[in-house]
Design a protein around this motif. Structure first.
Motif, PDB file in Angstrom:
ATOM      1  N   VAL A   1       0.829  -1.204   0.000  1.00  0.00           N
ATOM      2  CA  VAL A   1       0.000   0.000   0.000  1.00  0.00           C
ATOM      3  C   VAL A   1       0.868   1.261   0.000  1.00  0.00           C
ATOM      4  O   VAL A   1       0.613   2.213  -0.750  1.00  0.00           O
ATOM      5  CB  VAL A   1      -0.957  -0.006   1.214  1.00  0.00           C
ATOM      6  CG1 VAL A   1      -1.613   1.370   1.388  1.00  0.00           C
ATOM      7  CG2 VAL A   1      -2.031  -1.070   1.042  1.00  0.00           C
ATOM      8  N   ILE A   2       1.920   1.271   0.824  1.00  0.00           N
ATOM      9  CA  ILE A   2       2.822   2.430   0.853  1.00  0.00           C
ATOM     10  C   ILE A   2       3.487   2.625  -0.511  1.00  0.00           C
ATOM     11  O   ILE A   2       3.571   3.745  -1.034  1.00  0.00           O
ATOM     12  CB  ILE A   2       3.887   2.255   1.949  1.00  0.00           C
ATOM     13  CG1 ILE A   2       3.233   2.281   3.334  1.00  0.00           C
ATOM     14  CG2 ILE A   2       4.946   3.349   1.847  1.00  0.00           C
ATOM     15  CD1 ILE A   2       4.186   1.960   4.460  1.00  0.00           C
ATOM     16  N   ALA A   3       3.958   1.525  -1.097  1.00  0.00           N
ATOM     17  CA  ALA A   3       4.616   1.617  -2.403  1.00  0.00           C
ATOM     18  C   ALA A   3       3.643   2.099  -3.476  1.00  0.00           C
ATOM     19  O   ALA A   3       4.004   2.917  -4.340  1.00  0.00           O
ATOM     20  CB  ALA A   3       5.194   0.255  -2.793  1.00  0.00           C
ATOM     21  N   LEU A   4       2.398   1.627  -3.445  1.00  0.00           N
ATOM     22  CA  LEU A   4       1.409   2.047  -4.440  1.00  0.00           C
ATOM     23  C   LEU A   4       1.015   3.502  -4.265  1.00  0.00           C
ATOM     24  O   LEU A   4       0.729   4.195  -5.250  1.00  0.00           O
ATOM     25  CB  LEU A   4       0.173   1.148  -4.351  1.00  0.00           C
ATOM     26  CG  LEU A   4       0.375  -0.305  -4.792  1.00  0.00           C
ATOM     27  CD1 LEU A   4      -0.922  -1.095  -4.625  1.00  0.00           C
ATOM     28  CD2 LEU A   4       0.842  -0.366  -6.243  1.00  0.00           C
ATOM     29  N   VAL A   5       0.990   3.978  -3.027  1.00  0.00           N
ATOM     30  CA  VAL A   5       0.728   5.407  -2.806  1.00  0.00           C
ATOM     31  C   VAL A   5       1.812   6.238  -3.493  1.00  0.00           C
ATOM     32  O   VAL A   5       1.528   7.238  -4.164  1.00  0.00           O
ATOM     33  CB  VAL A   5       0.673   5.726  -1.299  1.00  0.00           C
ATOM     34  CG1 VAL A   5       0.701   7.237  -1.065  1.00  0.00           C
ATOM     35  CG2 VAL A   5      -0.581   5.136  -0.675  1.00  0.00           C
ATOM     36  N   LEU A   6       3.064   5.812  -3.350  1.00  0.00           N
ATOM     37  CA  LEU A   6       4.177   6.545  -3.966  1.00  0.00           C
ATOM     38  C   LEU A   6       4.114   6.487  -5.489  1.00  0.00           C
ATOM     39  O   LEU A   6       4.252   7.513  -6.169  1.00  0.00           O
ATOM     40  CB  LEU A   6       5.508   5.978  -3.479  1.00  0.00           C
ATOM     41  CG  LEU A   6       5.833   6.210  -1.995  1.00  0.00           C
ATOM     42  CD1 LEU A   6       7.130   5.504  -1.618  1.00  0.00           C
ATOM     43  CD2 LEU A   6       5.946   7.699  -1.702  1.00  0.00           C
TER      44      LEU A   6
ATOM     45  N   LEU B   1      -4.869  12.698  -5.663  1.00  0.00           N
ATOM     46  CA  LEU B   1      -5.661  11.869  -4.757  1.00  0.00           C
ATOM     47  C   LEU B   1      -6.425  10.795  -5.521  1.00  0.00           C
ATOM     48  O   LEU B   1      -6.457   9.634  -5.117  1.00  0.00           O
ATOM     49  CB  LEU B   1      -6.625  12.741  -3.951  1.00  0.00           C
ATOM     50  CG  LEU B   1      -7.456  12.020  -2.879  1.00  0.00           C
ATOM     51  CD1 LEU B   1      -6.544  11.346  -1.874  1.00  0.00           C
ATOM     52  CD2 LEU B   1      -8.398  12.998  -2.196  1.00  0.00           C
ATOM     53  N   ARG B   2      -7.011  11.164  -6.635  1.00  0.00           N
ATOM     54  CA  ARG B   2      -7.771  10.208  -7.432  1.00  0.00           C
ATOM     55  C   ARG B   2      -6.867   9.109  -7.978  1.00  0.00           C
ATOM     56  O   ARG B   2      -7.221   7.928  -7.959  1.00  0.00           O
ATOM     57  CB  ARG B   2      -8.477  10.926  -8.582  1.00  0.00           C
ATOM     58  CG  ARG B   2      -9.391  10.025  -9.412  1.00  0.00           C
ATOM     59  CD  ARG B   2      -9.959  10.786 -10.600  1.00  0.00           C
ATOM     60  NE  ARG B   2     -10.626  12.019 -10.173  1.00  0.00           N
ATOM     61  CZ  ARG B   2     -11.045  12.961 -11.012  1.00  0.00           C
ATOM     62  NH1 ARG B   2     -10.841  12.840 -12.315  1.00  0.00           N
ATOM     63  NH2 ARG B   2     -11.648  14.043 -10.552  1.00  0.00           N
TER      64      ARG B   2
ATOM     65  N   VAL C   1      -4.184   2.201  -5.424  1.00  0.00           N
ATOM     66  CA  VAL C   1      -4.234   1.441  -4.180  1.00  0.00           C
ATOM     67  C   VAL C   1      -5.430   0.483  -4.176  1.00  0.00           C
ATOM     68  O   VAL C   1      -5.312  -0.678  -3.768  1.00  0.00           O
ATOM     69  CB  VAL C   1      -4.302   2.392  -2.966  1.00  0.00           C
ATOM     70  CG1 VAL C   1      -4.572   1.612  -1.685  1.00  0.00           C
ATOM     71  CG2 VAL C   1      -2.990   3.169  -2.839  1.00  0.00           C
ATOM     72  N   ALA C   2      -6.579   0.951  -4.643  1.00  0.00           N
ATOM     73  CA  ALA C   2      -7.766   0.096  -4.684  1.00  0.00           C
ATOM     74  C   ALA C   2      -7.535  -1.124  -5.574  1.00  0.00           C
ATOM     75  O   ALA C   2      -7.899  -2.256  -5.216  1.00  0.00           O
ATOM     76  CB  ALA C   2      -8.972   0.891  -5.182  1.00  0.00           C
ATOM     77  N   GLY C   3      -6.907  -0.909  -6.722  1.00  0.00           N
ATOM     78  CA  GLY C   3      -6.617  -2.032  -7.615  1.00  0.00           C
ATOM     79  C   GLY C   3      -5.656  -3.018  -7.000  1.00  0.00           C
ATOM     80  O   GLY C   3      -5.843  -4.242  -7.102  1.00  0.00           O
TER      81      GLY C   3
END
Length: 251
Positions: free
Chosen positions: A203-208, A222-223, A229-231
């Motif tokens: 999750v942290i990596a996908l946020v980045l 944000l979108r 992250v959802a995927g």
């Protein structure tokens, strides 16, 4: 075409301290952004696919050897698939660009006057007065006819053709680096923390990666982050359920 005012030229040079700056290349800048975006997306693919694989295996067994073997196999296969796919795709694009440039070169040799008029009409369509458009077309043609026509008509810079080997290596490295994160997280010595730790890391990596890709594309951050992250979470959830069901069935 009227010559530039010497006083204006001198003033512009004075503002830059007399330094010479390399001419701006839109195609080169676009190419760099595309490479960065492709690298981020490749890393994102490596994160999600490998995370789903190791979590699925971790749901079926607590064996670190099995998790490592599956994760390493997934990393290797995914990286090679990405590299081969990019090489084939970019090679096809490069061949197409070369064919278009060859056709444009033949046209410049066979009907230079018609090509000059065509180039002038392109600049006229962009808002230049007819006489100025023709002067610009003549000046650019005299400087480098193929480059001028290729950029205006085809959107191609003859000096910046895509490189299939570069694309393949970049994709392989990006995918591998992304895949290493969930693979390392899934090898936690504590069996109870392997899946939660992997999920948190991913999750942290996908946020980045979501933020960086949105920043490069000048899109809403944000979108983009929420979508990525959802995927990723959905992929991990599905493989976790499948791993748990098949693991229980096999055992």
């Amino acid at each position: 075409m009227a010559a530039a005012d010497p006083q204006l030229v001198a003033a512009a040079r004075a503002e830059t301290g007399g330094q010479h700056h390399a001419p701006y290349s839109r195609s080169a800048e676009t190419g760099r952004l595309n490479w960065l975006r492709a690298g981020v997306l490749g890393a994102n693919d490596g994160i999600v696919s490998t995370a789903g694989l190791v979590i699925g295996v971790a749901a079926a067994t607590t064996s670190r050897a099995a998790i490592f073997t599956a994760g390493l196999a997934g990393l290797t296969a995914g990286a090679m698939s990405m590299a081969v796919g990019e090489y084939v795709s970019v090679s096809t694009q490069r061949d197409t660009e070369k064919a278009l440039l060859a056709a444009e070169r033949d046209a410049l040799d066979a009907i230079p006057a018609a090509e000059l008029v065509e180039l002038a009409e392109i600049y006229e369509g962009k808002g230049l007065p007819p006489e100025l458009a023709l002067d610009v077309a003549r000046a650019l043609t005299d400087h480098n006819a193929l480059a001028a026509h290729a950029e205006a008509e085809l959107g191609i810079d003859p000096t910046e053709l895509t490189n299939p080997w570069q694309a393949a290596v970049a994709s392989l490295l990006a995918f591998s680096l992304g895949a290493l994160l969930p693979l390392v997280a899934a090898l936690n010595p504590s069996a109870g923390w392997r899946i939660p730790g992997t999920v948190i890391t991913v999750v942290i990596a996908l946020v980045l990666t979501g933020w960086v890709s949105a920043h490069l594309g000048d899109a809403p951050r944000l979108r983009a982050v929420a979508r990525v992250v959802a995927g990723g979470v959905a992929a991990m959830a599905v493989t976790y359920v499948i791993g748990g069901l098949f693991g229980a069935a096999v055992s």
